[in-house]
Enzyme design. Sequence first.
Site, mmCIF file in Angstrom:
data_model
loop_
_atom_site.group_PDB
_atom_site.id
_atom_site.type_symbol
_atom_site.label_atom_id
_atom_site.label_comp_id
_atom_site.label_asym_id
_atom_site.label_seq_id
_atom_site.Cartn_x
_atom_site.Cartn_y
_atom_site.Cartn_z
ATOM 1 N N HIS A 193 0.893 -1.174 0.000
ATOM 2 C CA HIS A 193 0.000 0.000 0.000
ATOM 3 C C HIS A 193 0.920 1.210 0.000
ATOM 4 C CE1 HIS A 193 -3.277 2.728 1.058
ATOM 5 N NE2 HIS A 193 -2.426 3.260 1.925
ATOM 6 N N GLY A 229 -5.745 3.132 -1.541
ATOM 7 C CA GLY A 229 -5.167 4.288 -2.218
ATOM 8 C C GLY A 229 -5.999 4.863 -3.337
ATOM 9 N N GLU A 270 -7.775 -3.211 -1.086
ATOM 10 C CA GLU A 270 -8.030 -2.814 0.307
ATOM 11 C C GLU A 270 -8.354 -1.335 0.449
ATOM 12 O OE1 GLU A 270 -5.512 -4.546 3.751
ATOM 13 O OE2 GLU A 270 -4.613 -2.634 3.186
ATOM 14 N N GLY A 272 -10.206 2.197 1.505
ATOM 15 C CA GLY A 272 -10.974 2.823 2.576
ATOM 16 C C GLY A 272 -11.796 3.931 1.943
ATOM 17 N N ARG A 273 -11.082 4.970 1.514
ATOM 18 C CA ARG A 273 -11.712 6.162 0.958
ATOM 19 C C ARG A 273 -12.727 5.844 -0.150
ATOM 20 N NH1 ARG A 273 -9.124 10.899 1.144
ATOM 21 N NH2 ARG A 273 -7.180 9.762 1.451
ATOM 22 N N ARG A 309 -9.505 17.020 7.962
ATOM 23 C CA ARG A 309 -8.749 16.915 6.711
ATOM 24 C C ARG A 309 -8.289 18.277 6.165
ATOM 25 N NH1 ARG A 309 -10.149 14.860 2.385
ATOM 26 N NH2 ARG A 309 -8.242 13.674 2.089
ATOM 27 N N TYR A 313 -4.293 18.524 5.892
ATOM 28 C CA TYR A 313 -3.696 18.341 4.561
ATOM 29 C C TYR A 313 -4.033 19.471 3.590
ATOM 30 C CZ TYR A 313 -4.569 13.696 6.554
ATOM 31 O OH TYR A 313 -4.672 12.622 7.400
ATOM 32 N N CYS A 343 -11.364 27.621 19.178
ATOM 33 C CA CYS A 343 -10.533 28.749 19.538
ATOM 34 C C CYS A 343 -9.134 28.521 18.973
ATOM 35 C CB CYS A 343 -10.515 28.889 21.062
ATOM 36 S SG CYS A 343 -9.808 30.436 21.553
ATOM 37 N N TYR A 379 -12.322 9.267 6.591
ATOM 38 C CA TYR A 379 -11.406 10.041 7.438
ATOM 39 C C TYR A 379 -12.078 11.323 7.931
ATOM 40 C CZ TYR A 379 -8.450 6.685 5.078
ATOM 41 O OH TYR A 379 -7.949 5.516 4.568
HETATM 42 N N1 LLP Z 1 -4.392 -0.094 3.596
HETATM 43 C C1 LLP Z 1 -3.448 0.425 4.393
HETATM 44 C C2 LLP Z 1 -2.388 -0.439 4.916
HETATM 45 C C3 LLP Z 1 -3.492 1.793 4.733
HETATM 46 O O1 LLP Z 1 -2.547 2.299 5.515
HETATM 47 C C4 LLP Z 1 -4.545 2.594 4.248
HETATM 48 C C5 LLP Z 1 -4.642 4.006 4.619
HETATM 49 C C6 LLP Z 1 -5.515 1.994 3.417
HETATM 50 C C7 LLP Z 1 -5.401 0.651 3.100
HETATM 51 C C8 LLP Z 1 -6.684 2.741 2.860
HETATM 52 O O2 LLP Z 1 -6.290 3.775 2.044
HETATM 53 P P1 LLP Z 1 -7.383 4.510 1.147
HETATM 54 O O3 LLP Z 1 -7.976 3.506 0.203
HETATM 55 O O4 LLP Z 1 -8.387 5.046 2.058
HETATM 56 O O5 LLP Z 1 -6.626 5.572 0.433
HETATM 57 N N2 LLP Z 1 -6.301 10.461 6.892
HETATM 58 C C9 LLP Z 1 -5.877 10.507 5.509
HETATM 59 C C10 LLP Z 1 -5.713 9.138 4.908
HETATM 60 C C11 LLP Z 1 -4.788 8.221 5.702
HETATM 61 C C12 LLP Z 1 -4.722 6.853 5.122
HETATM 62 C C13 LLP Z 1 -3.959 5.896 5.980
HETATM 63 N N3 LLP Z 1 -3.876 4.590 5.446
HETATM 64 C C14 LLP Z 1 -6.861 11.368 4.721
HETATM 65 O O6 LLP Z 1 -7.791 11.902 5.318
HETATM 66 O O7 LLP Z 1 -6.697 11.551 3.508
#
Ligand code: LLP
Length: 424
Positions: A193, A229, A270, A272-273, A309, A313, A343, A379
């Site tokens: 990842h 990702g 895998e 998330g977003r 966020r 970022y 605040c 997130y």
């Molecule tokens: N797999 C692993 C091992 C990860 O570390 C992550 C995210 C994902 C999958 C999922 O990634 P995604 O598909 O969501 O891009 N807080 C940040 C994002 C941090 C992601 C950390 N790891 C934001 O708000 O953009």
Amino acid sequence: MPTPIPFSPLRTEIAGLSVEQLARQFGTPVYVYDATKIGERIADLRAFDKVRYAQKACSNLAILDLMRRQGVLVDAVSAGEIRRAMAAGYSIAGDPPPIAYTADIFDRESLELVVQQGIHVNCGSPDMIDQLGRLAPGRHITLRLNPGFGHGHSQKTNTGGEHSKHGIWHGELAECLRLADHHGLGISGLHMHIGSGTDLEHLAQVSGAMEKAAREVGRTLTSISAGGGLPIPYRQGETYVDLGAYFKLWDAMRKRLEDAFGHELILEIEPGRYLVAESGFLIAQICAIKRMGNNTFYLLDAGFNNLARPILYGAYHPMAIVPCGALGPKRAMHDVVVGGPLCESGDIFTQEAGGFVCTRSLPVAEVGEYLVIECAGAYGFVMGSNYNSKPLAAEVLISQGQPHLIRQRQTFEDIIAGESIPGD
Ligand code: LLP
């Protein structure tokens, strides 16, 4: 590949329900999720053998339950996330494992839990292999590799390369195989990842790195994971990654490995977003509108305690006004700064990386109306805090046309529970 829905600066409904009514019924700030949208995103990825949800993006039990019912596996990065997966009904045993613990360390609690419960571990450091091997020899593990490069929407979400703490360095793979062997741990899978919110160009490079590493490990492998990702369109004009092309690339590579190993390999993804970002909306109320020199500020009852966020970022989220006040549905547009109640000067939703305040063209609005921050499902709530003693927001899931309260707003008593004043 789905077609991005155009963002509108005015919004009256979410998944067919009136935003004004949702805000009145559940209060603000409130996160609202559209279950249908999550289902659509899961379906987009059906070419992959298994979708494993990176629950760190949004880990409410109701969201995990929804994922589980749709055949999605789950990733956990802490003892708490393992417990959440179990509480949402995920079983432990299965092939591929329904719950996988992916991390770079074990703390005492997570090590105890994975050993006692038999949770699958995706090791991100040689120390994890050693620590698990001592307590649970004979198991199968997977390895999370750092291929030596990474990319994310921000330097803070880049998880590859030598400045990243994540994964086992690709050059140390041979050593880790020996270490695993020493403990009798079998290597059943590899995982990479490289970062969150990356792009197809960078994601494509990962499959090449995976192929090389997989050949080094050899035929004990039964699965490979492309990690997460996948980006989503946060701004007008942005598009989705070509998922068909992405799958083809990984599938072709997987087939070459299958030919070399003489058995099938499961291909996991895998995200998330991708699965939850667009399903989530943060509804806030406009509590004050004020002018500061040339700038007009809309000040909301939601701040970076609810959605971190932008301050972390410089992330951009679409925003819309809910036209429920006396001004009526037709509104002129003007440039505004949108901020929260905290605040701290950084409590601004319209900011760029580095903390530079910028403006957003939004409809004219009045105090008491609502503003919706969109694409906030990933997130969003999970990175919330109690800063300034603000309660965590409520969460609502809209499923089959009905709103369900899936988390009550925290109370003041919840916030101070566990605190005590030492007696004399
Ligand atoms: N797999 C692993 C091992 C990860 O570390 C992550 C995210 C994902 C999958 C999922 O990634 P995604 O598909 O969501 O891009 N807080 C940040 C994002 C941090 C992601 C950390 N790891 C934001 O708000 O953009």
